[in-house]
Every structure is written in C-alpha cells, then in structure tokens.
Design a protein around this motif. Structure first.
Motif, mmCIF file in Angstrom:
data_model
loop_
_atom_site.group_PDB
_atom_site.id
_atom_site.type_symbol
_atom_site.label_atom_id
_atom_site.label_comp_id
_atom_site.label_asym_id
_atom_site.label_seq_id
_atom_site.Cartn_x
_atom_site.Cartn_y
_atom_site.Cartn_z
ATOM 1 N N PRO A 84 0.654 -1.355 -0.109
ATOM 2 C CA PRO A 84 0.260 -0.239 -0.203
ATOM 3 C C PRO A 84 0.704 0.835 -0.092
ATOM 4 C CG PRO A 84 -0.438 -1.031 1.651
ATOM 5 C CD PRO A 84 1.032 -2.114 1.416
ATOM 6 N N GLU A 85 0.508 2.180 -0.573
ATOM 7 C CA GLU A 85 0.985 3.384 -0.700
ATOM 8 C C GLU A 85 1.235 4.202 1.074
ATOM 9 O OE1 GLU A 85 2.515 5.329 -3.673
ATOM 10 O OE2 GLU A 85 1.811 3.106 -4.390
ATOM 11 N N THR A 86 0.292 3.998 1.446
ATOM 12 C CA THR A 86 0.419 4.641 2.485
ATOM 13 C C THR A 86 -0.008 4.001 3.805
ATOM 14 O OG1 THR A 86 -1.907 5.651 2.680
ATOM 15 C CG2 THR A 86 -0.065 6.899 2.360
ATOM 16 N N GLY A 87 0.721 4.195 5.070
ATOM 17 C CA GLY A 87 -0.245 3.608 6.219
ATOM 18 C C GLY A 87 1.160 2.771 6.953
ATOM 19 N N LYS A 88 0.405 1.417 7.914
ATOM 20 C CA LYS A 88 2.169 0.708 8.548
ATOM 21 C C LYS A 88 1.913 -0.676 8.124
ATOM 22 C CE LYS A 88 2.423 3.344 12.604
ATOM 23 N NZ LYS A 88 1.482 4.419 14.121
ATOM 24 N N ILE A 89 2.579 -0.849 7.660
ATOM 25 C CA ILE A 89 2.868 -2.604 7.254
ATOM 26 C C ILE A 89 4.056 -3.521 7.429
ATOM 27 C CG2 ILE A 89 1.957 -1.669 4.824
ATOM 28 C CD1 ILE A 89 4.561 -1.828 3.647
ATOM 29 N N ILE A 90 3.644 -4.821 7.944
ATOM 30 C CA ILE A 90 4.982 -5.408 8.423
ATOM 31 C C ILE A 90 4.773 -6.435 7.354
ATOM 32 C CG2 ILE A 90 5.081 -7.502 10.160
ATOM 33 C CD1 ILE A 90 3.124 -5.673 12.072
#
Length: 167
Positions: free
Chosen positions: A26-32
């Motif tokens: 995703p372009e934005t948001g916190k990812i693991i």
C-alpha cells in the motif's frame, strides 16, 4: 480495525501484516512485511518509516542486526500453538541484539502463552481472532512472582529479595 494487546492494554491495531511476500505494497499506512521481502527490497522499504518486519520460526534474527535501530516493529510468527521457536527469537532480539522497538507475537497466539511471551521480551500480542482479547489480557498476570531472570526481569528472585538477619 482489529485490536491487539500492547504494553498491557487493549488498543486498536494500526499495522497491517502482509502475509504474502509478493503482495502489493500500500502507498500509505503501517505495514509489516516478511523477512524475505525486507531483505529483497531493503533500500526502498527502509526509506519508509512505517515498515516493520515479521519473522517465521525458522528465520534467523541475526539477518536484521544492521537494521534494528531503524525498525519500529518486529513481529514473530507462531504458525501453530505448539511451535515455540519464536520464544528463542524474541529472547535473542531483546538480549543479544538489543532491539528496543515493539516486539509483537502474531499467528496462533493464545492466552496461555502471553505470560511466558512477555518474559522473553514480547510487548505486543495479536491474539487469535476467535479468542477474547480482554480475557487474554489477564494471561499477562497469571503469576505474581517469578524465580528466574529473563528478558523482562534481569535479576533472579534471590537477588531481588532483601536479606534479613546477620550475615
């Protein structure tokens, strides 16, 4: 939005775990992201401040040593309840490698494990969705005292107890 236990409180989870190594980012948001993806795309992922890494039970935490200071979160996957390799991974990250960010248990995480998981350094828990997270929170206080030293309590009981009487 899902809930997790973080620092002994139930809170909204603002991170998304990408289970597939080739899932679109995703372009934005916190990812693991999985360790394999982190290693393959480290340069681009490191430029973002909202990326964490998750480790499989057979992943070597030493692969992240050079990145620990910049990672806000590391998750350790427990694919099944009976697989305890993640405990060793967490202990190594906290004690040998000095990871100070959020250390999260994900996967088949149940109430009965939480007390022991916090002993080895976990401070966040994504409890299995079919379980009551508020009940699981009580698992962090199953025991009032521990004898051994561990990642969350560096002194064994005999060093913490004041000695009375003449020496």
């Amino acid at each position: 939005m899902a809930e997790i236990i973080r620092n002994k409180e139930v809170v909204q989870d603002d991170w998304t775990v990408l289970r597939e190594a080739d899932a679109p980012l995703p372009e934005t948001g916190k990812i693991i992201v999985p360790l394999t993806r982190w290693l393959a795309e480290r340069g681009a992922l490191k430029a973002r401040k909202d990326v964490g890494v998750w480790l499989n039970p057979d992943d070597d935490p030493a692969a992240l040593v050079d990145d620990l200071a910049s990672l806000p979160l590391i998750a350790v996957d427990f694919p099944v309840f009976r697989d305890g390799r993640g405990y060793s991974t967490a202990f190594l990250l906290r004690t040998r490698y000095g990871f100070a960010g959020e250390l999260r248990a994900i996967g088949d995480v149940l109430r009965d494990q939480l007390f022991y998981m916090q002993r080895v350094g976990f401070d966040a828990f994504a409890v299995r969705e079919d379980k009551n997270i508020r009940d699981a929170l009580n698992g962090l206080a199953d025991f009032s005292e521990v004898y051994q030293a561990s990642a969350n309590l560096l002194q064994p009981l005999y060093r913490r107890v004041a000695r009375g009487g003449a020496a």
